[in-house]
Design a protein around this motif. Sequence first.
Motif, short mmCIF file in Angstrom:
data_model
loop_
_atom_site.label_atom_id
_atom_site.label_comp_id
_atom_site.label_asym_id
_atom_site.label_seq_id
_atom_site.Cartn_x
_atom_site.Cartn_y
_atom_site.Cartn_z
N ALA A 115 0.86 -1.29 -0.01
CA ALA A 115 -0.05 -0.12 -0.03
C ALA A 115 0.70 1.15 -0.04
CB ALA A 115 -1.00 0.09 1.06
N THR A 116 1.97 1.29 0.70
CA THR A 116 2.83 2.39 0.72
C THR A 116 3.53 2.70 -0.47
OG1 THR A 116 3.43 1.86 3.24
CG2 THR A 116 4.62 3.55 1.97
N PHE A 117 3.80 1.64 -1.18
CA PHE A 117 4.48 1.63 -2.55
C PHE A 117 3.42 2.19 -3.35
CE2 PHE A 117 7.25 0.94 -5.91
CZ PHE A 117 6.57 0.52 -6.98
N VAL A 118 2.08 1.82 -3.41
CA VAL A 118 1.18 2.53 -4.21
C VAL A 118 1.08 4.03 -3.95
CG1 VAL A 118 -1.21 2.46 -4.79
CG2 VAL A 118 -0.16 0.40 -4.88
N ALA A 119 0.81 4.13 -2.78
CA ALA A 119 0.75 5.62 -2.22
C ALA A 119 2.05 6.47 -2.58
CB ALA A 119 0.51 5.81 -0.86
N THR A 158 4.08 6.05 -5.22
CA THR A 158 4.21 6.03 -6.72
C THR A 158 3.00 7.19 -7.09
OG1 THR A 158 4.51 3.75 -6.72
CG2 THR A 158 4.15 4.80 -8.74
N ILE A 159 1.72 7.09 -6.73
CA ILE A 159 0.96 7.99 -7.08
C ILE A 159 1.31 9.46 -6.54
CG2 ILE A 159 -1.63 8.68 -7.22
CD1 ILE A 159 -2.27 5.89 -6.70
N GLY A 160 1.39 9.42 -5.19
CA GLY A 160 1.86 10.72 -4.60
C GLY A 160 2.91 11.48 -5.18
N VAL A 161 3.89 10.85 -5.29
CA VAL A 161 5.26 11.45 -5.98
C VAL A 161 4.97 12.21 -7.34
CG1 VAL A 161 7.53 11.12 -6.69
CG2 VAL A 161 6.87 10.36 -4.51
N VAL A 210 4.23 17.00 -10.49
CA VAL A 210 3.45 17.44 -11.76
C VAL A 210 3.01 18.59 -11.43
CG1 VAL A 210 1.65 17.23 -13.38
CG2 VAL A 210 3.31 15.46 -13.08
N ALA A 211 2.14 18.42 -10.24
CA ALA A 211 1.46 19.76 -9.59
C ALA A 211 2.62 20.84 -9.27
CB ALA A 211 0.61 19.37 -8.52
N ILE A 241 -6.46 1.85 1.58
CA ILE A 241 -5.30 2.62 2.23
C ILE A 241 -4.55 3.62 1.17
CG2 ILE A 241 -3.35 2.20 3.56
CD1 ILE A 241 -4.51 -0.54 4.39
N GLY A 242 -4.33 2.88 0.05
CA GLY A 242 -3.49 3.79 -0.85
C GLY A 242 -4.00 4.88 -1.23
N ALA A 243 -5.62 4.70 -1.44
CA ALA A 243 -6.39 5.96 -2.00
C ALA A 243 -6.23 7.21 -0.72
CB ALA A 243 -7.81 5.66 -1.83
N VAL A 244 -5.95 6.93 0.49
CA VAL A 244 -5.99 7.93 1.56
C VAL A 244 -4.43 8.45 1.59
CG1 VAL A 244 -5.98 8.25 4.14
CG2 VAL A 244 -8.06 7.08 2.76
N GLU A 245 -3.54 7.77 1.61
CA GLU A 245 -1.97 7.85 1.88
C GLU A 245 -1.59 8.86 0.88
OE1 GLU A 245 -0.90 7.45 4.79
OE2 GLU A 245 -2.28 6.42 5.58
N TRP A 246 -1.96 8.60 -0.14
CA TRP A 246 -1.00 9.39 -1.32
C TRP A 246 -1.28 10.88 -1.16
CZ3 TRP A 246 -2.89 12.35 -5.05
CH2 TRP A 246 -4.45 12.31 -5.40
N LEU A 247 -2.39 11.18 -0.63
CA LEU A 247 -2.78 12.56 -0.76
C LEU A 247 -1.74 13.59 0.11
CD1 LEU A 247 -6.51 12.10 0.17
CD2 LEU A 247 -5.48 12.74 -2.12
N THR A 248 -1.31 13.05 1.25
CA THR A 248 -0.40 13.88 2.03
C THR A 248 1.03 13.80 1.39
OG1 THR A 248 -1.39 13.19 4.16
CG2 THR A 248 0.63 14.51 4.48
N MET A 249 1.21 12.77 0.81
CA MET A 249 2.50 12.62 0.11
C MET A 249 2.42 13.49 -1.05
SD MET A 249 5.45 10.93 -0.22
CE MET A 249 5.33 9.26 0.35
N ALA A 250 1.57 13.48 -1.57
CA ALA A 250 1.38 14.51 -2.76
C ALA A 250 1.98 16.22 -2.37
CB ALA A 250 0.10 14.31 -3.62
N ARG A 251 1.05 16.26 -1.25
CA ARG A 251 1.17 17.78 -0.89
C ARG A 251 2.77 18.23 -0.51
NH1 ARG A 251 -0.83 21.81 1.51
NH2 ARG A 251 -1.99 22.71 0.02
#
Lengths: 306, 302, 540
Positions: B109-113, B115-118, B123-124, B169-179
């Motif tokens: 799940a962390t790996f998924v988060a 990848t997506i988050g980074v 990009v943003a 889990i991934g759907a929630v964790e990637w958000l803070t990472m993205a920020r």
Amino acid sequence: MLRFFASRLLQSLLALLIIITATFFMLRFVPGGPFTAEKAVTPEILRNLEAHYGLDQPLWKQYLDYLGSLARGDFGPSFKYPNRTVNEILGDKLPVSIELGFLSLVVALLMGLPLGILAAIRRNTWIDYVSSSFGMMGISIPTFVVGPLLVLAFAIHAGWFNASGWYSPMDRVLPCLVLGIAYAAPIARLTRGGMLEILNQDFIRTARAKGASELRVVFKHSLRGGLLPVVSFLGPAIAGILTGSFVIETIFQIPGLGREFVNSAFNRDYTLVLGTVILYAGLIMGLNLAADLTQAWMNPKVRLEG
Amino acid sequence: MATLAAPAASPPTPPADQIEHGSSLWHDAWLRLRKNRVAVFGAVTLVIVAVACFLGPLFSPYGYEDQNLDLGASSPSLQHPLGTDTLGRDLLVRLLYGGRVSLGVGLAATFVALTIGVVYGAVAGYFGNKTDAVMMRIVDIMYSLPFTIFVILLMVFFGRNIILLFVAIGAVEWLTMARIVRGQVMAVKRMEFIEAARALGFGKRRLIFRHILPNVLGPIIVYTTLTIPGVMLLEAFLSFLGLGVQPPMSSWGVLIKDGAEKMEEFPWLLVFPGTVFSLTLFSLNFLGDGLRDALDVRSSKD
Amino acid sequence: MFNRRFVLLCLAVLSLVACKKSDPHSSGTPGATIPGNLRILNLGNGAEPQDLDPQVVTGVPENKIINALFEGLVAYGPNGQGTIPAAAASWTISPDGLTYTFALQPDGKWSNGDPVTAEDFVRSYQRILTPSLIAEYANKLYAVTGAEEFHQGKLADFGQTGFKAVDARTLQITLKRRTSFLIESLKHYAWFPIHPKTVEKFGGLARRGTKWTRVENMVGNGPFTLKEWSMQQRLVVEKSPTYWDRDAVKVDRLVFFPTENIETEERMFRTGQLHKTNELPLDKTDVYRREQPESLRVDPLLGIYFFRVNVTRPPLNDKRVRRALALAMNRELIVEKVTRQNQQPAYNACPPMEMFTSPVRLQGDLAEARRLLAEAGYPEGKGLRPIELLYNTSQNHKKIAEALQQMWRVNLGVQVDLVNQEWKVYLDSQDTLNYDLSRAGWIADYVDPNTFFDLWRTGDGNNDTGFSNPDYDRMLQEALNTANDVDRMAVYAKMDALLMDEIPFLPLYFYTRTFALNPAVNLPQNLVETPNWKFIHFKE
């Protein structure tokens, strides 16, 4: 600056609308409604209850009605607590959550920032390891273990505090301590990481070469940049503390918003769920805006865009 | 000042073993990492734990669901090195099986988060302006949606499924990472070396992935090591809701939660899972710190 | 950022927070004596009460509080059993058993001084039966003539129902058929009166969710009055100066604490914050038995823990499979080793009570179970698909389910998969018959076997199994119509036998209510958890 502010406000309102819509419809798709109960009610009663709360209307009409009442500032009646409105419930609980959140944050910052800074400036010495381990323990021992442990030690065996409740000032100590420790750990680690990044930069080397004292180097030159990741983290963290303190509120029986956030979903209390979601969303967006502004102030290279 | 002498003949070729090969960022990092004793210790511990969890149960006479109601909860003994739980099940075996679930879920799940988050955050942060505004507002929206309802919905529509656990889990964790990534990227992209790279004509993708990202890796790694314990505990909360491993299978988060409720009567039920959990996290963090230090190009090793 | 101004601001806020006055109602120490030697009882009460309107609420936590604020015609006696006069001083029953005449207490008063009149009762009954109030327990009054019709909107004039105020102090209730347990059912709060003038003042007599239950507005006729209601914090009631029997009330104040987390509640008990908990975590029971037996109470409770079986789904539609599952459950082992709270293994549908001890007992051993399974076509469980057992999120249910899962696997070779669902999803799954086996519990509404048998009527809202048996339905009606109690019990015995033959559910055990009680408190047992607060006090 003003343009930035205004456009962010507009974006936030649009986002809020989307959130409300998504939540509204999500709620209707889950099985079980506010009146599903163990001792079943007769179909007529159920029908009357639904009519009373307007649940028998077509869904799009209910949605529009809800938006209308929102515009008037009315979040509607609670389904679970029939003689209270959502406005009242939120009004009662928000101050409690704010107090809990604020105090916990103060504890977290007071513990986490010094630990992180110390670890960064004395990197790879025993000070670093000790404070890092301290930080690690805060993350790896969950609040639902730390909480009862502290209660056992200080409330039951030492008798200094009540086991739960939010009545007297003394009751604030244990919950805020537990929540503070939980957040001190990530703050410490992010601070350490951020500070290390800055401390390795050339301009720090320059400052040191010019003879600046260590204190000056740390506080005047590095802090602003080093705290950048912490600031990014703080936005969601504050919102999280305010509304996500479900575990702490359950262990210490605190009448805050965190529990309501989860329980209203379990109770299918549609209006209360929407009320808490709106509050939370507003908070998040406000805090993120504050975090972005702080970031811009701290690092002039980040220009405000959009 | 040296006089202009005639150019010397090309220098003699040194023997093969003294030729310095060109080194990449990653190779340097690997060398540095190897020297960091604490990080190595962390890595080794992780490997030991992982191997124990996946192979260990083969050596135990007990299954994770074998109950012994007459025995009930018993403290560590010869037959049960870590004791038994209230249904008489061997704690060691359950701890190892639980590790499979927790490590698997945690890392995946962390790996998924991650990848997506980074990618999202980079990009943003890089494009800024309207792109950033839209992307970050989307993050805000997803952050605000009630997680509990979201999970219940997932459960209802797609049944109980370990894959769903990752999704939730991934759907929630990637958000803070993205920020966080976005914040960092915005700070880095204005630095001189990026301008230089742009002036050299490198394309956006290359700029983002080969120039900017390696320089924001620090906070990313740190935050990743913070995410993993959160993920493991989130899994416990999800089991509580009905999504997650179903009994009699268990995970570290669930074992710790159970143990916490009984910590006065049967302390071993909390101590052992808690210790293993903490040990794993410490190791992850030391490894993470080591990685961060190793990848830090400006790290003052002098 | 951390300059002086910021630090000063923090300190200012902190000191503001700390200056909040210490709370006079709270009592951190046991015995709870506060200024003036007040006797204060602190009680853990489970969930936060949804409301305090006796005609709108449906839960147990509300029940306890409502019994302090209001009083019905009759109540439970000092030892928690029997019937004593309450709002009604005496009553007579007509020979045909259809008309009950109650003489109200001559000095019965509301908390605002108004006398309690028969007209108050009649208007209260009108209120609960008015369709727009949407009272979920209105059907408890259906035995009265015209009640059901009025509630369904088929009868417009309430004067034509069986409720009549003969004079200011005489109430008459006429039934449409004999109901031997009517007096018993009057102890339920659906029959409690409300003060009509007060309710009308706040939005009309039959409107839901108005503010009349707020502290400043509430008027009741019970031994206590509402003093404070801080949501999710505590609810305080004080001895009523106008209550007709106030001399019998030996406690000055009751404080109800919402305690949703039972581990927290137990810790509150240990620090002396509570005199009584609502429940006790399973694993603590043994500890209390060993170390503090004087604080442990294990009271019988009229309730049954069972597993609904979806009889419409193969292979569970085969009676033999159901019976095999029921026989392979080792109830004694569960009760002794898993739950350990002196529960009684259940081999029939109804727990023993004073007027009814069922002669029926589910017979058969493990060998019989295996034989049945083989006969049904699944020798040693082979060929049987995995069966799902649904339970709602709870440590206790999980533990029991896991133990049973193992028993079925080892004893029968049947694979049972456990499915933990969140509360509302779980309820919904049962309602829509979307399950195989589902954990369930049923607590009696009143002390009479009828409450355990009318569950299984065809189409009853609480049946949820698809079980439908016309003989059973017929016998249920017959029991209701039987005048003689002895004959009525005989009918229930037959129904019990039918249930244990058809097995639409797997009985596990009869409940006990386990909680921690400060030994200084005298609290009589009550089989349906309805306390009569007059008789609860500190021991002298």
